[in-house]
Design a protein around this motif. Structure first.
Motif, PDB file in Angstrom:
ATOM      1  N   ALA A  32      -2.410 -51.698  -2.582  1.00  0.00           N
ATOM      2  CA  ALA A  32      -1.473 -51.068  -3.516  1.00  0.00           C
ATOM      3  C   ALA A  32      -2.122 -50.988  -4.888  1.00  0.00           C
ATOM      4  CB  ALA A  32      -0.170 -51.862  -3.605  1.00  0.00           C
ATOM      5  N   PHE A  33      -1.681 -50.017  -5.654  1.00  0.00           N
ATOM      6  CA  PHE A  33      -1.957 -49.936  -7.084  1.00  0.00           C
ATOM      7  C   PHE A  33      -0.603 -49.848  -7.779  1.00  0.00           C
ATOM      8  CE2 PHE A  33      -5.819 -48.206  -5.205  1.00  0.00           C
ATOM      9  CZ  PHE A  33      -6.822 -48.828  -5.945  1.00  0.00           C
ATOM     10  N   HIS A  34      -0.476 -50.511  -8.926  1.00  0.00           N
ATOM     11  CA  HIS A  34       0.818 -50.424  -9.616  1.00  0.00           C
ATOM     12  C   HIS A  34       0.635 -50.694 -11.104  1.00  0.00           C
ATOM     13  CE1 HIS A  34       1.763 -54.745 -10.423  1.00  0.00           C
ATOM     14  NE2 HIS A  34       0.914 -54.942  -9.443  1.00  0.00           N
ATOM     15  N   VAL A  35       1.701 -50.472 -11.834  1.00  0.00           N
ATOM     16  CA  VAL A  35       1.740 -50.807 -13.264  1.00  0.00           C
ATOM     17  C   VAL A  35       2.902 -51.768 -13.492  1.00  0.00           C
ATOM     18  CG1 VAL A  35       0.734 -48.610 -13.987  1.00  0.00           C
ATOM     19  CG2 VAL A  35       3.237 -48.845 -13.853  1.00  0.00           C
ATOM     20  N   HIS A  36       2.908 -52.390 -14.660  1.00  0.00           N
ATOM     21  CA  HIS A  36       4.059 -53.232 -15.015  1.00  0.00           C
ATOM     22  C   HIS A  36       5.015 -52.448 -15.911  1.00  0.00           C
ATOM     23  CE1 HIS A  36       2.488 -53.845 -19.048  1.00  0.00           C
ATOM     24  NE2 HIS A  36       1.444 -54.563 -18.632  1.00  0.00           N
ATOM     25  N   GLY A  37       6.102 -53.090 -16.293  1.00  0.00           N
ATOM     26  CA  GLY A  37       7.103 -52.444 -17.134  1.00  0.00           C
ATOM     27  C   GLY A  37       6.656 -52.319 -18.575  1.00  0.00           C
ATOM     28  N   ASP A  38       7.578 -51.934 -19.427  1.00  0.00           N
ATOM     29  CA  ASP A  38       7.263 -51.658 -20.830  1.00  0.00           C
ATOM     30  C   ASP A  38       6.621 -52.856 -21.516  1.00  0.00           C
ATOM     31  OD1 ASP A  38       8.753 -49.467 -20.083  1.00  0.00           O
ATOM     32  OD2 ASP A  38       9.871 -49.377 -21.959  1.00  0.00           O
TER      33      ASP A  38
ATOM     34  N   PHE B  11       8.705 -55.294 -10.510  1.00  0.00           N
ATOM     35  CA  PHE B  11       8.356 -55.636 -11.890  1.00  0.00           C
ATOM     36  C   PHE B  11       9.448 -55.205 -12.865  1.00  0.00           C
ATOM     37  CE2 PHE B  11       4.540 -57.053 -10.204  1.00  0.00           C
ATOM     38  CZ  PHE B  11       3.775 -57.658 -11.184  1.00  0.00           C
ATOM     39  N   LEU B  12      10.180 -54.155 -12.540  1.00  0.00           N
ATOM     40  CA  LEU B  12      11.329 -53.769 -13.357  1.00  0.00           C
ATOM     41  C   LEU B  12      12.389 -54.866 -13.299  1.00  0.00           C
ATOM     42  CD1 LEU B  12      12.235 -51.313 -15.072  1.00  0.00           C
ATOM     43  CD2 LEU B  12      13.452 -50.487 -13.048  1.00  0.00           C
ATOM     44  N   GLN B  13      12.651 -55.382 -12.117  1.00  0.00           N
ATOM     45  CA  GLN B  13      13.585 -56.501 -11.970  1.00  0.00           C
ATOM     46  C   GLN B  13      13.070 -57.731 -12.706  1.00  0.00           C
ATOM     47  OE1 GLN B  13      14.474 -57.624  -7.906  1.00  0.00           O
ATOM     48  NE2 GLN B  13      15.368 -59.578  -8.517  1.00  0.00           N
ATOM     49  N   ALA B  14      11.763 -57.981 -12.610  1.00  0.00           N
ATOM     50  CA  ALA B  14      11.171 -59.135 -13.288  1.00  0.00           C
ATOM     51  C   ALA B  14      11.343 -59.033 -14.802  1.00  0.00           C
ATOM     52  CB  ALA B  14       9.695 -59.243 -12.929  1.00  0.00           C
ATOM     53  N   ASP B  15      11.229 -57.809 -15.337  1.00  0.00           N
ATOM     54  CA  ASP B  15      11.445 -57.628 -16.775  1.00  0.00           C
ATOM     55  C   ASP B  15      12.868 -57.997 -17.163  1.00  0.00           C
ATOM     56  OD1 ASP B  15       8.889 -56.826 -17.413  1.00  0.00           O
ATOM     57  OD2 ASP B  15       9.326 -54.687 -17.362  1.00  0.00           O
ATOM     58  N   ARG B  16      13.833 -57.600 -16.339  1.00  0.00           N
ATOM     59  CA  ARG B  16      15.225 -57.932 -16.646  1.00  0.00           C
ATOM     60  C   ARG B  16      15.423 -59.446 -16.660  1.00  0.00           C
ATOM     61  NH1 ARG B  16      16.357 -53.938 -12.319  1.00  0.00           N
ATOM     62  NH2 ARG B  16      16.595 -51.891 -13.273  1.00  0.00           N
ATOM     63  N   GLU B  17      14.838 -60.110 -15.671  1.00  0.00           N
ATOM     64  CA  GLU B  17      15.004 -61.560 -15.578  1.00  0.00           C
ATOM     65  C   GLU B  17      14.241 -62.279 -16.692  1.00  0.00           C
ATOM     66  OE1 GLU B  17      14.662 -63.280 -11.703  1.00  0.00           O
ATOM     67  OE2 GLU B  17      15.495 -61.507 -10.715  1.00  0.00           O
ATOM     68  N   GLY B  18      13.074 -61.755 -17.045  1.00  0.00           N
ATOM     69  CA  GLY B  18      12.310 -62.349 -18.135  1.00  0.00           C
ATOM     70  C   GLY B  18      13.015 -62.186 -19.477  1.00  0.00           C
ATOM     71  N   LYS B  19      13.581 -61.009 -19.701  1.00  0.00           N
ATOM     72  CA  LYS B  19      14.289 -60.773 -20.967  1.00  0.00           C
ATOM     73  C   LYS B  19      15.508 -61.669 -21.088  1.00  0.00           C
ATOM     74  CE  LYS B  19      16.320 -57.167 -23.867  1.00  0.00           C
ATOM     75  NZ  LYS B  19      16.565 -55.705 -24.027  1.00  0.00           N
ATOM     76  N   ALA B  20      16.152 -61.956 -19.980  1.00  0.00           N
ATOM     77  CA  ALA B  20      17.338 -62.814 -20.010  1.00  0.00           C
ATOM     78  C   ALA B  20      17.027 -64.225 -20.485  1.00  0.00           C
ATOM     79  CB  ALA B  20      17.977 -62.857 -18.628  1.00  0.00           C
TER      80      ALA B  20
ATOM     81  N   PRO C  38       4.607 -57.569 -20.969  1.00  0.00           N
ATOM     82  CA  PRO C  38       5.976 -57.232 -20.585  1.00  0.00           C
ATOM     83  C   PRO C  38       6.840 -58.494 -20.512  1.00  0.00           C
ATOM     84  CG  PRO C  38       4.563 -57.217 -18.662  1.00  0.00           C
ATOM     85  CD  PRO C  38       3.669 -57.444 -19.850  1.00  0.00           C
ATOM     86  N   TYR C  39       8.154 -58.318 -20.478  1.00  0.00           N
ATOM     87  CA  TYR C  39       9.052 -59.463 -20.352  1.00  0.00           C
ATOM     88  C   TYR C  39       8.808 -60.253 -19.073  1.00  0.00           C
ATOM     89  CZ  TYR C  39      12.155 -58.210 -24.276  1.00  0.00           C
ATOM     90  OH  TYR C  39      12.684 -57.968 -25.522  1.00  0.00           O
ATOM     91  N   GLU C  40       8.296 -59.602 -18.062  1.00  0.00           N
ATOM     92  CA  GLU C  40       8.020 -60.252 -16.784  1.00  0.00           C
ATOM     93  C   GLU C  40       7.172 -61.508 -16.937  1.00  0.00           C
ATOM     94  OE1 GLU C  40       4.517 -60.835 -14.420  1.00  0.00           O
ATOM     95  OE2 GLU C  40       4.548 -58.932 -15.495  1.00  0.00           O
ATOM     96  N   VAL C  41       6.306 -61.533 -17.960  1.00  0.00           N
ATOM     97  CA  VAL C  41       5.369 -62.647 -18.136  1.00  0.00           C
ATOM     98  C   VAL C  41       6.006 -63.820 -18.882  1.00  0.00           C
ATOM     99  CG1 VAL C  41       3.195 -63.271 -19.293  1.00  0.00           C
ATOM    100  CG2 VAL C  41       3.353 -61.137 -18.024  1.00  0.00           C
ATOM    101  N   VAL C  42       7.180 -63.611 -19.491  1.00  0.00           N
ATOM    102  CA  VAL C  42       7.774 -64.618 -20.380  1.00  0.00           C
ATOM    103  C   VAL C  42       7.752 -66.031 -19.801  1.00  0.00           C
ATOM    104  CG1 VAL C  42       9.975 -65.383 -21.385  1.00  0.00           C
ATOM    105  CG2 VAL C  42       9.149 -63.064 -21.814  1.00  0.00           C
ATOM    106  N   PRO C  43       8.312 -66.286 -18.598  1.00  0.00           N
ATOM    107  CA  PRO C  43       8.333 -67.681 -18.127  1.00  0.00           C
ATOM    108  C   PRO C  43       6.970 -68.230 -17.737  1.00  0.00           C
ATOM    109  CG  PRO C  43       9.174 -66.216 -16.426  1.00  0.00           C
ATOM    110  CD  PRO C  43       8.993 -65.380 -17.664  1.00  0.00           C
ATOM    111  N   SER C  44       6.050 -67.359 -17.353  1.00  0.00           N
ATOM    112  CA  SER C  44       4.731 -67.830 -16.911  1.00  0.00           C
ATOM    113  C   SER C  44       3.958 -68.499 -18.032  1.00  0.00           C
ATOM    114  CB  SER C  44       3.911 -66.666 -16.336  1.00  0.00           C
ATOM    115  OG  SER C  44       4.501 -66.158 -15.172  1.00  0.00           O
ATOM    116  N   VAL C  45       4.161 -68.027 -19.278  1.00  0.00           N
ATOM    117  CA  VAL C  45       3.437 -68.614 -20.413  1.00  0.00           C
ATOM    118  C   VAL C  45       4.391 -69.189 -21.466  1.00  0.00           C
ATOM    119  CG1 VAL C  45       1.341 -67.255 -20.109  1.00  0.00           C
ATOM    120  CG2 VAL C  45       3.200 -66.300 -21.444  1.00  0.00           C
TER     121      VAL C  45
END
Length: 346
Positions: free
Chosen positions: A140-146, A275-284, A208-215
Motif C-alpha cells: 500500500a501507499f498512503h498519506v496521513h491527515g492534515d 488515519f482520518l479516524q486517528a486524527d479525530r482520536e488524537g485531537k480529542a 498530524p493529530y494522529e501522532v499526539v499520543p505517540s510522542v
C-alpha cells in the motif's frame, strides 16, 4: 516380524496416511512508532488479524514496534529490501531524495481527503514510480491527515508567528516549505519529537493529530494550530507498507492470494480512512482551548509560496530527466478523480 515390529510398522503406515500439516508462516513486521500508536491499533494490527483469519491461521505477523529489530527509521526501507524484516511501514521521505517521484504528493496544499489521496497515490505510483520501488513488493501507499503546528510557546496565527522558530518537519519538501514560511526547519523522525520538544531543541513540530499520543504532544505542546479545514492540508507525508520480495515469492499460491487480496488501491484507501479516524482520536486528547484555526484569509500568501515550491520542484524533476509538469498534473488529476467519491469512502 515380531509383534513389537508389527506395531511399529503399523504406526509408520498410519502416520504416512495422515495429511501433511500445513506450514505456518510468520511475518516479521517492523515499524518506528510504539505498539500503542494509532498506526498500529487502527491499521497494522487489524491488517495482521485479517490475513491470519483469511489464511486459516497459517500466516501470522510477529509485530516489532519502536524499531525493536534495531536500526533507525530511515533504515526501514533497506531492512525490508534486504530481508531483515518481512514487512515494514515507513516514510519514503525519511531517506531524502531517494524517491523523488512521489514527492509530488508532499507539496503544500495538495491533500484534503486522506482516503482519496491515498488511493490516488497508489494509482500514481503504478503509472510513474514503480521503478523507484522495484526492490520491494509494495502492499500500500498512503498519506496521513492534515498537518498541524504543535507549539511549545505560542500559537501560530499568521506567517509572521513562525519567524525565527525551530520547527520539526518530516520530509525534504516540508523542510523547504517551513524555511520559506520563515521558520528554521529541523528534520527528524517522529520518535525523536517528544525528547526534542522537552529539551527545547525545537519550538514546535508539524505532525498530524494522529501522532499526539505517540510522542505525548498533549503534554509537551501548549498550542495546536490547524489550517482551516475547508482548505487543503498545508502538508502531508507519503508512506509505504511494503513486503520483502523474496518472502512474498516463497509463499504458496493460496497465501500469495491472501496478501494480494489485502493490498493495493483498496488497502491504501482503507489506511487513509484509518488515519482520518486517528486524527479525530488524537485531537480529542488535547484541550479544546489549546486549539486555534488559521483562517483561509491568511493563507493566500502561504499558497503563493507553495506554488513557488511546486514550480521549483518541477524544474528539479526536469533536471533529473523526469517530466515534472506531467508528474504534478497527473498527481492533481488523480487526487481530484478520487476526491469525487470521498463522501462515500471517507
Amino acid at each position: 516380524m515380531n509383534f513389537r515390529h508389527l506395531l511399529a510398522a503399523c504406526g509408520l503406515l498410519a502416520a504416512a496416511a495422515l495429511p501433511a500439516r500445513a506450514e505456518e508462516i510468520t511475518l516479521k513486521l517492523h515499524f518506528h512508532l510504539p505498539q500503542t500508536s494509532f498506526a498500529n491499533t487502527l491499521f497494522i494490527q487489524p491488517w495482521c488479524e485479517k490475513i491470519a483469519k483469511e489464511s486459516n491461521q497459517r500466516m501470522k505477523c510477529q509485530i516489532y514496534p519502536s524499531m525493536q529489530l534495531g536500526g533507525t527509521p530511515p533504515q526501514l526501507y533497506d531492512q525490508v529490501k534486504d530481508g531483515v524484516a518481512d514487512i515494514v511501514w515507513t516514510l519514503p521521505g525519511y531517506t531524502s531524495g531517494r524517491f523523488p517521484t512521489v514527492e509530488a504528493f508532499e507539496l503544500p496544499f495538495m491533500m484534503q481527503s486522506p482516503a482519496a489521496t491515498s488511493r490516488a497515490l497508489w494509482d500514481y505510483v503504478q503509472q510513474h514510480a514503480q521503478n523507484e520501488f522495484k526492490d520491494v513488493k509494495p502492499l500500500a501507499f498512503h498519506v496521513h491527515g492534515d498537518g498541524v503546528f504543535h507549539m511549545a510557546g505560542k500559537p501560530v496565527r499568521t506567517m509572521a508567528d513562525l519567524r525565527g522558530l525551530k520547527l520539526r518537519a518530516p520530509t525534504r519538501l516540508t523542510n523547504k516549505y517551513i524555511a520559506m514560511l520563515g521558520a528554521t526547519p529541523v528534520s527528524m523522525p517522529v520518535p525523536q519529537v517528544g525528547d526534542a520538544l522537552s529539551k527545547g531543541v525545537i519550538d514546535g513540530a508539524v505532525v498530524p493529530y494522529e501522532v499526539v499520543p505517540s510522542v505525548k504532544l498533549q503534554e509537551l505542546a501548549k498550542f495546536h494550530s490547524e489550517i482551516d479545514p475547508a482548505e487543503p492540508a498545508f502538508y502531508t507525508s507519503t508512506f509505504i507498507f511494503a513486503m520483502n520480495k523474496a518472502k512474498y515469492e516463497s509463499l504458496p499460491a493460496d497465501l500469495k492470494k491472501v496478501i494480494d487480496n489485502n493490498s493495493g488501491q483498496a488497502l491504501s484507501g482503507q489506511i487513509g480512512r484509518a488515519f482520518l479516524q486517528a486524527d479525530r482520536e488524537g485531537k480529542a486528547l488535547v484541550p479544546a482551548a489549546s486549539v486555534n484555526v488559521i483562517p483561509a484569509s491568511e493563507l493566500a500568501a502561504w499558497k503563493a509560496l507553495g506554488n513557488k515550491l511546486a514550480a521549483d520542484w518541477v524544474k528539479e524533476m526536469d533536471g533529473k530527466g523526469l517530466n515534472g509538469t506531467k508528474l504534478l498534473e497527473d498527481a492533481k488529476a488523480l487526487i481530484a478523480k478520487h476526491a469525487t467519491t470521498r463522501v462515500q469512502m471517507d
